[in-house]
Design a protein around this motif. Structure first.
Motif, mmCIF file in Angstrom:
data_model
loop_
_atom_site.group_PDB
_atom_site.id
_atom_site.type_symbol
_atom_site.label_atom_id
_atom_site.label_comp_id
_atom_site.label_asym_id
_atom_site.label_seq_id
_atom_site.Cartn_x
_atom_site.Cartn_y
_atom_site.Cartn_z
ATOM 1 N N LYS A 251 0.839 -1.193 0.000
ATOM 2 C CA LYS A 251 0.000 0.000 0.000
ATOM 3 C C LYS A 251 0.876 1.245 0.000
ATOM 4 O O LYS A 251 1.775 1.395 0.819
ATOM 5 C CB LYS A 251 -0.918 -0.013 1.214
ATOM 6 N N VAL B 151 1.773 5.010 0.698
ATOM 7 C CA VAL B 151 1.421 5.866 1.822
ATOM 8 C C VAL B 151 1.999 7.256 1.619
ATOM 9 O O VAL B 151 3.174 7.409 1.272
ATOM 10 C CB VAL B 151 1.945 5.272 3.154
ATOM 11 N N TRP C 187 4.034 -1.674 3.448
ATOM 12 C CA TRP C 187 3.733 -0.278 3.159
ATOM 13 C C TRP C 187 4.875 0.352 2.372
ATOM 14 O O TRP C 187 6.053 0.054 2.614
ATOM 15 C CB TRP C 187 3.527 0.515 4.451
ATOM 16 N N ARG D 70 -2.614 5.513 -1.465
ATOM 17 C CA ARG D 70 -3.848 4.839 -1.072
ATOM 18 C C ARG D 70 -4.180 5.066 0.407
ATOM 19 O O ARG D 70 -5.230 4.667 0.876
ATOM 20 C CB ARG D 70 -3.746 3.331 -1.353
ATOM 21 N N LEU D 71 -3.251 5.687 1.142
ATOM 22 C CA LEU D 71 -3.463 5.950 2.562
ATOM 23 C C LEU D 71 -2.665 7.182 2.947
ATOM 24 O O LEU D 71 -1.545 7.382 2.467
ATOM 25 C CB LEU D 71 -3.025 4.756 3.416
ATOM 26 N N CYS E 164 -7.219 16.069 4.858
ATOM 27 C CA CYS E 164 -7.277 14.630 4.552
ATOM 28 C C CYS E 164 -8.640 14.233 3.986
ATOM 29 O O CYS E 164 -8.731 13.443 3.033
ATOM 30 C CB CYS E 164 -6.980 13.813 5.806
ATOM 31 N N LEU F 61 -9.265 9.996 0.549
ATOM 32 C CA LEU F 61 -8.527 8.783 0.918
ATOM 33 C C LEU F 61 -8.712 8.489 2.406
ATOM 34 O O LEU F 61 -8.920 9.413 3.202
ATOM 35 C CB LEU F 61 -7.034 8.950 0.620
ATOM 36 N N PRO F 62 -8.590 7.226 2.818
ATOM 37 C CA PRO F 62 -8.576 6.930 4.252
ATOM 38 C C PRO F 62 -7.325 7.512 4.902
ATOM 39 O O PRO F 62 -6.284 7.641 4.253
ATOM 40 C CB PRO F 62 -8.575 5.398 4.307
ATOM 41 N N PHE F 63 -7.442 7.886 6.168
ATOM 42 C CA PHE F 63 -6.292 8.464 6.841
ATOM 43 C C PHE F 63 -6.207 7.937 8.267
ATOM 44 O O PHE F 63 -7.208 7.560 8.875
ATOM 45 C CB PHE F 63 -6.329 9.995 6.834
ATOM 46 N N ARG F 64 -4.983 7.892 8.759
ATOM 47 C CA ARG F 64 -4.690 7.434 10.107
ATOM 48 C C ARG F 64 -3.719 8.415 10.746
ATOM 49 O O ARG F 64 -3.183 9.303 10.096
ATOM 50 C CB ARG F 64 -4.071 6.017 10.097
ATOM 51 N N GLU G 197 -7.056 5.430 14.053
ATOM 52 C CA GLU G 197 -7.964 6.408 13.483
ATOM 53 C C GLU G 197 -7.945 7.681 14.328
ATOM 54 O O GLU G 197 -7.705 7.640 15.534
ATOM 55 C CB GLU G 197 -9.382 5.841 13.422
#
Length: 635
Positions: A149, A151, A173, A212-213, A233, A238-241, A261
């Motif tokens: 993935k 990042v 990653w 993708r993240l 974000c 996109l998803p984010f952390r 999260e």
């Protein structure tokens, strides 16, 4: 045999490293002397092996061992390891000089070689270590799966450096770029990953790099800055952390290297209050505490805080069988050396209380058991008074008779100018505790705070469930506001108050600005990866029975003064008549026994003149249009 093989597999690489380092010491010593004497025609050559060589190897090898050079791994060699090698070279040089002085007064030894020795040794020992690490890192990159993935990292500080190292090591990653608002960093690289632009460029750069993240590697951001970053974000789709904050790691709520999260408490409008840990540990160390309502959100966290900061024994009192089992098991797993005494029973039962106090003999009691749901209690007056007032008075009186050192009553900001049954019952319970404090053995302390994020029955779990089901999210009124704090923060305040409390004291937290519930709902929808008004509707239903638009933290007649902690204030308790409180409680017990709610209401208004029930608001199911994206701002 298996154990012997395991030891051999560990020892052989270490022996090889020791041999490598000693060979490098020998090369360094003889190489420096060869260079020195090669410049002097006719100078005698230093023999390859001599007593001096053995002294050098022995002294330097002993120093290597003593400074812990072989506790580290070449796989993770870094700048601190080079510093350790240089320190070992300096100390080794001193040991070598002492040995040679004793042997032959350093005859035939070059003084220039002695000066250059530590620096040359750093190169000969450090370079192989760094090359080995670079080779291993490159190997990890080569074996990365094609589906790793991609990042994009926000932030180029220390947290980002540690994150990149962990991402590369995992192999799953692939960091493709870094964004940071510091223009001086643009165009540079961090662990080989380029800094491509500012945070505001996240949308464009995420598309260009096929990320993708997104990972937010800025754990020290305040709430306002985090709100901005979260907005950026969200704009990328996109998803984010985020990486955890240091305090979350130290408190055991997150693991190092864990991506989590963004939680709603990360977006609160103020910084969490940090207690005086030295004071808390000094007071809690080796003590026994009893917590009522130990299976609830506040009670269970109180148990964890007490265990974490030195309590020797904790007694749990809980009326719910399942809640008691869960709390007991969680404490046993987290603190295996802690002595835990579970008591299943009603803390309003005098016999059960006496039994728990006799067996536990606590130094402090935290009374967290209560009913707290505002609209429900408006129609359950008898049960609210029975549990929140009479049970509290029974528990407090039993603690005074048992000469417990500290009794902490957990109250609410709704007890200030109460407008609902919950606030009135908590205020009367405060007054009952105050009337029992006779400056004797037991100190009675009250702690007030606002709404607790994510506690059982609170608005956050309700919103989360509504968002999960696709909405709508129900907010009572567009302008309603509340004060919020996290569960750990609330419990830390309680323990801090207990550690520094005076007799008949009331403590409250300066909680900053209240938070609009509408904004809270909006942020939670966005954190779920959805858009308010488009993916999830917000419905305004009208204030429920007993609810106010805005809560009040401070009463006009309670003169607040600062304490040792800048964010904790002590209120001067209003004068109460012990005789009138005793008479009111006796009347309430009779009214509760007769199930006479009219009598309970009259007694409550007589005991608390400021109790003014909020007017009823007719509920509606109107969906109020949400502001456009351009008009919305974070608060």
């Amino acid at each position: 045999m298996k154990q012997w093989r395991t030891r051999l597999s560990i020892s052989l690489p270490r022996v090889a490293i020791i041999c490598h380092d000693l060979v490098m010491v020998w090369l360094c010593w003889h190489g420096l002397h060869w260079l020195r004497y090669a410049m002097v025609p006719g100078a005698p050559a230093l023999p390859w092996w001599s007593t001096e060589s053995w002294i050098v190897l022995g002294a330097q090898g002993l120093v290597f061992w003593r400074v812990g050079l072989y506790r580290g791994l070449w796989r993770f060699a870094s700048v601190p390891d080079l510093g350790n090698i240089f320190k070992a070279g300096l100390v080794g040089l001193l040991a070598i000089a002492i040995g040679l002085v004793i042997y032959n007064r350093i005859d035939a030894v070059s003084r220039a070689a002695l000066v250059l020795y530590p620096f040359a040794l750093v190169g000969l020992l450090g370079l192989p270590r760094l090359l080995y690490r670079a080779w291993k890192d490159n190997q990890t990159s080569d074996v990365m799966e094609l589906g790793a993935k991609r990042v994009l990292v926000l932030g180029a500080g220390r947290a980002a450096e540690a994150l990149l190292r962990d991402l590369r090591r995992s192999g799953a990653w692939e960091p493709v770029g870094i964004l940071d608002d510091a223009k001086r960093l643009h165009g540079t690289k961090l662990r080989g990953v380029p800094v491509l632009g500012e945070l505001a460029d996240a949308g464009t750069i995420a598309r260009e790099t096929a990320a993708r993240l997104i990972v937010i590697a800025m754990p020290s951001l305040d709430a306002t800055a985090m709100q901005r970053v979260v907005g950026i974000c969200e704009g990328t789709g996109l998803p984010f952390r985020t990486v955890p904050r240091l305090v979350d790691i130290l408190e055991g709520r997150s693991l190092p290297g864990e991506l989590k999260e963004v939680a709603i408490d990360d977006l609160l409008g103020r910084k969490p209050v940090t207690p005086d840990w030295k004071l808390i540990r000094g007071w809690l160390g080796g003590r026994t505490v009893l917590v009522t309502g130990a299976g609830g959100s506040i009670g269970s966290e109180l148990c964890r805080q007490c265990a974490r900061h030195g309590a020797q024994r904790i007694a749990l009192m809980e009326i719910s069988e399942l809640a008691l089992i869960k709390s007991h098991e969680a404490l046993t797993r987290a603190f295996p050396d802690l002595e835990i005494l579970p008591f299943l029973g009603n803390c309003g039962d005098p016999a059960a209380i006496r039994r728990a106090l006799d067996m536990a003999r606590p130094d402090a009691v935290f009374h967290a058991a209560a009913y707290k749901h505002v609209p429900l209690l408006e129609g359950q007056l008898r049960e609210a008074i029975c549990n929140n007032v009479l049970v509290t008075e029974t528990m407090a009186r039993a603690c005074r008779q048992a000469e417990v050192g500290t009794f902490v009553f957990i109250s609410t900001d709704k007890a200030v100018d109460p407008a609902n049954v919950l606030g009135a019952s908590k205020r009367l319970a405060e007054m009952a505790c105050q009337s029992l404090d006779e400056r004797g053995r037991t100190r009675f302390t009250t702690v007030r705070f606002g709404n607790v994020l994510d506690s059982a029955g609170s608005v956050v779990p309700l919103f989360r469930e509504q968002i999960r089901n696709g909405g709508p999210v129900t907010v009572t009124h567009p302008e309603v506001t509340r004060y919020f704090m996290t569960i750990p923060e609330a419990c830390q305040l309680i323990v801090q108050a207990a550690a520094s409390a005076a007799h008949a004291s009331i403590y409250t937290l300066d909680m900053g600005e209240p938070i609009p519930i509408r904004v809270l709902a909006e942020q939670m929808i966005r954190l779920a990866g959805k858009q308010p008004g488009r993916d999830v509707a917000i419905t305004y239903t009208g204030l429920r029975p007993g609810e106010k638009l805005h809560e009040t933290l401070f009463h006009a007649d309670e003169l607040y003064q600062p304490t040792a902690h800048s964010k904790i204030l002590e209120a001067r308790a209003r004068e109460v008549s012990g005789e009138s409180i005793t008479r009111a409680l006796q009347q309430l017990r009779q009214a509760v026994a007769d199930y006479d709610t009219d009598a309970i209401t009259r007694i409550l208004h007589a005991a608390i003149p400021e109790f003014s029930p909020a007017p009823e608001h007719k509920a509606s199911s109107t969906v109020v249009p949400f502001p456009t994206r351009e008009a919305r701002t974070y608060r």
